[in-house]
Design a protein around this motif. Structure first.
Motif, PDB file in Angstrom:
ATOM      1  N   ALA A 170       0.841  -1.206   0.000  1.00 19.27           N
ATOM      2  CA  ALA A 170       0.000   0.000   0.000  1.00 19.27           C
ATOM      3  C   ALA A 170       0.870   1.248   0.000  1.00 19.27           C
ATOM      4  O   ALA A 170       1.078   1.867   1.047  1.00 19.27           O
ATOM      5  CB  ALA A 170      -0.917  -0.012   1.230  1.00 19.27           C
ATOM      6  N   PRO A 171       1.420   1.625  -1.160  1.00 17.58           N
ATOM      7  CA  PRO A 171       2.275   2.823  -1.190  1.00 17.58           C
ATOM      8  C   PRO A 171       1.511   4.067  -0.739  1.00 17.58           C
ATOM      9  O   PRO A 171       0.339   4.241  -1.072  1.00 17.58           O
ATOM     10  CB  PRO A 171       2.674   2.926  -2.669  1.00 17.58           C
ATOM     11  CG  PRO A 171       1.694   2.078  -3.417  1.00 17.58           C
ATOM     12  CD  PRO A 171       1.259   1.010  -2.480  1.00 17.58           C
ATOM     13  N   ARG A 172       2.206   4.899   0.061  1.00  8.56           N
ATOM     14  CA  ARG A 172       1.555   6.108   0.600  1.00  8.56           C
ATOM     15  C   ARG A 172       1.920   7.293  -0.300  1.00  8.56           C
ATOM     16  O   ARG A 172       2.681   8.174   0.071  1.00  8.56           O
ATOM     17  CB  ARG A 172       2.019   6.297   2.034  1.00  8.56           C
ATOM     18  CG  ARG A 172       1.689   5.069   2.879  1.00  8.56           C
ATOM     19  CD  ARG A 172       2.585   4.949   4.082  1.00  8.56           C
ATOM     20  NE  ARG A 172       2.205   5.855   5.138  1.00  8.56           N
ATOM     21  CZ  ARG A 172       2.962   6.137   6.185  1.00  8.56           C
ATOM     22  NH1 ARG A 172       4.159   5.583   6.293  1.00  8.56           N
ATOM     23  NH2 ARG A 172       2.544   6.983   7.093  1.00  8.56           N
ATOM     24  N   CYS A 173       1.321   7.273  -1.504  1.00 10.85           N
ATOM     25  CA  CYS A 173       1.713   8.223  -2.554  1.00 10.85           C
ATOM     26  C   CYS A 173       1.501   9.679  -2.137  1.00 10.85           C
ATOM     27  O   CYS A 173       2.251  10.565  -2.559  1.00 10.85           O
ATOM     28  CB  CYS A 173       0.962   7.922  -3.842  1.00 10.85           C
ATOM     29  SG  CYS A 173       1.319   6.262  -4.470  1.00 10.85           S
ATOM     30  N   PRO A 177       7.586  12.505  -2.126  1.00  8.81           N
ATOM     31  CA  PRO A 177       8.119  13.703  -2.792  1.00  8.81           C
ATOM     32  C   PRO A 177       8.145  13.557  -4.321  1.00  8.81           C
ATOM     33  O   PRO A 177       8.270  14.548  -5.022  1.00  8.81           O
ATOM     34  CB  PRO A 177       9.548  13.803  -2.236  1.00  8.81           C
ATOM     35  CG  PRO A 177       9.879  12.437  -1.728  1.00  8.81           C
ATOM     36  CD  PRO A 177       8.594  11.820  -1.307  1.00  8.81           C
ATOM     37  N   TRP A 178       8.046  12.331  -4.834  1.00  9.82           N
ATOM     38  CA  TRP A 178       8.084  12.110  -6.279  1.00  9.82           C
ATOM     39  C   TRP A 178       6.688  11.862  -6.868  1.00  9.82           C
ATOM     40  O   TRP A 178       6.548  11.390  -7.996  1.00  9.82           O
ATOM     41  CB  TRP A 178       9.016  10.931  -6.619  1.00  9.82           C
ATOM     42  CG  TRP A 178      10.464  11.300  -6.581  1.00  9.82           C
ATOM     43  CD1 TRP A 178      10.980  12.557  -6.731  1.00  9.82           C
ATOM     44  CD2 TRP A 178      11.583  10.429  -6.401  1.00  9.82           C
ATOM     45  NE1 TRP A 178      12.355  12.526  -6.652  1.00  9.82           N
ATOM     46  CE2 TRP A 178      12.752  11.235  -6.452  1.00  9.82           C
ATOM     47  CE3 TRP A 178      11.728   9.063  -6.197  1.00  9.82           C
ATOM     48  CZ2 TRP A 178      14.033  10.703  -6.306  1.00  9.82           C
ATOM     49  CZ3 TRP A 178      12.997   8.531  -6.066  1.00  9.82           C
ATOM     50  CH2 TRP A 178      14.142   9.345  -6.113  1.00  9.82           C
ATOM     51  N   MET A 179       5.666  12.165  -6.087  1.00  6.68           N
ATOM     52  CA  MET A 179       4.290  11.856  -6.492  1.00  6.68           C
ATOM     53  C   MET A 179       3.954  12.414  -7.887  1.00  6.68           C
ATOM     54  O   MET A 179       3.405  11.707  -8.732  1.00  6.68           O
ATOM     55  CB  MET A 179       3.320  12.427  -5.459  1.00  6.68           C
ATOM     56  CG  MET A 179       1.869  12.093  -5.727  1.00  6.68           C
ATOM     57  SD  MET A 179       0.816  12.718  -4.428  1.00  6.68           S
ATOM     58  CE  MET A 179       0.695  14.421  -4.867  1.00  6.68           C
ATOM     59  N   ALA A 184       3.648   5.027 -12.244  1.00 10.22           N
ATOM     60  CA  ALA A 184       2.756   3.986 -11.711  1.00 10.22           C
ATOM     61  C   ALA A 184       1.581   4.606 -10.967  1.00 10.22           C
ATOM     62  O   ALA A 184       0.449   4.124 -11.056  1.00 10.22           O
ATOM     63  CB  ALA A 184       3.533   3.067 -10.781  1.00 10.22           C
ATOM     64  N   ARG A 185       1.824   5.686 -10.244  1.00 12.21           N
ATOM     65  CA  ARG A 185       0.723   6.348  -9.529  1.00 12.21           C
ATOM     66  C   ARG A 185      -0.273   6.911 -10.535  1.00 12.21           C
ATOM     67  O   ARG A 185      -1.483   6.716 -10.398  1.00 12.21           O
ATOM     68  CB  ARG A 185       1.247   7.459  -8.623  1.00 12.21           C
ATOM     69  CG  ARG A 185       0.171   8.070  -7.720  1.00 12.21           C
ATOM     70  CD  ARG A 185       0.605   9.390  -7.158  1.00 12.21           C
ATOM     71  NE  ARG A 185       0.824  10.393  -8.174  1.00 12.21           N
ATOM     72  CZ  ARG A 185      -0.138  11.140  -8.730  1.00 12.21           C
ATOM     73  NH1 ARG A 185      -1.392  10.997  -8.355  1.00 12.21           N
ATOM     74  NH2 ARG A 185       0.156  12.029  -9.657  1.00 12.21           N
ATOM     75  N   ARG A 186       0.252   7.557 -11.574  1.00 13.37           N
ATOM     76  CA  ARG A 186      -0.638   8.116 -12.605  1.00 13.37           C
ATOM     77  C   ARG A 186      -1.469   7.015 -13.264  1.00 13.37           C
ATOM     78  O   ARG A 186      -2.647   7.182 -13.537  1.00 13.37           O
ATOM     79  CB  ARG A 186       0.180   8.826 -13.696  1.00 13.37           C
ATOM     80  CG  ARG A 186       0.473  10.288 -13.401  1.00 13.37           C
ATOM     81  CD  ARG A 186       0.808  11.062 -14.682  1.00 13.37           C
ATOM     82  NE  ARG A 186       1.778  10.380 -15.523  1.00 13.37           N
ATOM     83  CZ  ARG A 186       3.102  10.482 -15.383  1.00 13.37           C
ATOM     84  NH1 ARG A 186       3.604  11.263 -14.428  1.00 13.37           N
ATOM     85  NH2 ARG A 186       3.913   9.852 -16.178  1.00 13.37           N
ATOM     86  N   ILE A 189      -1.347   1.774 -11.024  1.00 19.01           N
ATOM     87  CA  ILE A 189      -0.840   0.396 -10.903  1.00 19.01           C
ATOM     88  C   ILE A 189       0.303   0.306  -9.886  1.00 19.01           C
ATOM     89  O   ILE A 189       1.057  -0.669  -9.881  1.00 19.01           O
ATOM     90  CB  ILE A 189      -0.363  -0.155 -12.278  1.00 19.01           C
ATOM     91  CG1 ILE A 189       0.694   0.780 -12.908  1.00 19.01           C
ATOM     92  CG2 ILE A 189      -1.526  -0.378 -13.220  1.00 19.01           C
ATOM     93  CD1 ILE A 189       1.400   0.167 -14.115  1.00 19.01           C
ATOM     94  N   ALA A 190       0.423   1.313  -9.019  1.00 14.61           N
ATOM     95  CA  ALA A 190       1.573   1.346  -8.102  1.00 14.61           C
ATOM     96  C   ALA A 190       1.679   0.060  -7.278  1.00 14.61           C
ATOM     97  O   ALA A 190       2.755  -0.537  -7.190  1.00 14.61           O
ATOM     98  CB  ALA A 190       1.471   2.567  -7.194  1.00 14.61           C
ATOM     99  N   ALA A 191       0.571  -0.374  -6.693  1.00 19.55           N
ATOM    100  CA  ALA A 191       0.642  -1.534  -5.793  1.00 19.55           C
ATOM    101  C   ALA A 191       0.956  -2.827  -6.549  1.00 19.55           C
ATOM    102  O   ALA A 191       1.343  -3.822  -5.939  1.00 19.55           O
ATOM    103  CB  ALA A 191      -0.658  -1.673  -5.008  1.00 19.55           C
TER     104      ALA A 191
END
Ligand code: SF4
Length: 351
Positions: A170-173, A177-179, A184-186, A189-191
């Protein structure tokens, strides 16, 4: 700059092991061997005994060999090629020690960093094939002028980001600081990243080991061969570890000496590449006449026993029914105390 000995020691300990598990070992190690010269001068048995419970004993043997090489050279080399040439130091450790202790512009890529990089750049190729690509992308991050100016801080910031923010499930996007630039966040599909090939199931092996006590409260031990798994560590005598389960009659032919052997339980242990089931047999004799050496049961906590053997000792100690005489029961109580002491220093790492 941090002390190179401390950086190197912590990096070796952290290979395959969590920070929480390493901290008490690290603190004890530094108290016992305060400098690389003290570690180099210590007998290998003392080093293995201080390491017992951390697993992967080849690392402890390499640690000792590396300390001797460094002490003989008068200090750690300050470049990646020199660091890589030392026993037990691969590309990752050379980069970590180089960046953190000597300010070398290099990015050490461990599992945490692979995860951050895969997500940041949206790499969907599967591990382990994707490793070189992720390493190249990590180097690209490390070429940023701020990273080049402070390679040690950059490496540790990456480790921390992977361990506390860009976590596996569970990444805490929102805290990252690189959000803004994270692919992957955009893509939502990060997880799921990094993707990896399914691990093959670990094969199962079987062994039989023997707990043999004498009337004076000593247990028979032997030393494993210097090379190979658990090289140089102490163990209860036993059979090979093989794919086919041992029949009791077949195994007892290989017992250290004739005695009234009784089943004392079964121990399971997970190594990295296989799972092991050990059938434990126990006996007590007046005098031991067998290969190996005798060790007082009460002092087993100080022996360089790997975790799998500590489990066997715990099983024998907890199964007083395996032996019937009062003298044996007393010896087993001693073993139980030793095991409790030993467990205080153990961790759940699979070896
Ligand atoms: Fe990881 Fe999220 Fe940061 Fe991307 S934005 S690097 S997925 S924590």
């Amino acid at each position: 700059m941090p002390e190179p000995y401390h950086v190197w020691l912590s990096e070796i300990m952290l290979q395959q092991t969590t920070v929480a598990a390493v901290i008490p070992y690290y603190e004890r190690f530094v108290r016992r061997f305060p400098t690389v010269a003290a570690l180099a001068a210590a007998p290998l048995d003392d080093v293995l005994s201080a390491w017992a419970g951390l697993g992967y004993y080849a690392r402890a043997r390499n640690l000792h060999a590396c300390a001797q090489a460094v002490a003989a050279a008068g200090g750690f080399p300050r470049d990646l090629a020199g660091l890589r040439a030392l026993p037990g130091i691969g590309d990752y450790t050379a980069r970590a020690v180089g960046a953190i202790a000597f300010g070398v512009a290099a990015v050490p890529v461990d599992g945490n960093v692979e995860r951050v990089v895969a997500r940041l750049f949206g790499v969907t190729d599967r591990l382990p094939v994707a490793k070189p690509k992720l390493r190249g992308l990590a180097d690209r991050l490390g070429a940023d002028p701020d990273a080049v100016a402070r390679p040690g801080d950059f490496a540790q910031a990456l480790f921390d980001l992977g361990a506390t923010v860009c976590t596996p499930a569970a990444p805490r996007c929102a805290l990252c600081p690189w959000m803004a630039g994270c692919a992957a966040r955009r893509g939502g599909i990060a997880a799921e990243l990094p993707r990896r090939d399914a691990k093959p199931e670990r094969p199962l092996r079987h062994g039989v080991h023997f707990w043999l006590l004498d009337a004076a409260g000593n247990v028979l031990l032997r030393r494993r061969p210097e090379s190979g798994l658990l090289g140089g560590m102490t163990e209860l005598p036993g059979t090979d570890w093989r794919a086919v389960p041992w029949d009791a009659d077949e195994a007892l032919v290989l017992a250290p000496m004739p005695a009234a052997w009784r089943r004392a339980g079964q121990v399971r242990h997970g190594f990295t590449h296989f799972a092991l089931t050990i059938e434990l047999f126990a006996a007590r004799v007046e005098r031991v006449a067998a290969e190996g050496f005798l060790h007082p049961v009460e002092e087993l906590h100080a022996a360089a026993l790997p975790s799998v053997m500590r489990k066997c000792v715990a099983m024998a100690a907890g199964n007083a029914a395996a032996l019937s005489s009062r003298g044996a029961d007393m010896s087993l109580r001693g073993a139980d105390m030793s095991v409790r002491k030993a467990k205080r220093g153990s961790n759940p790492v699979h070896e």
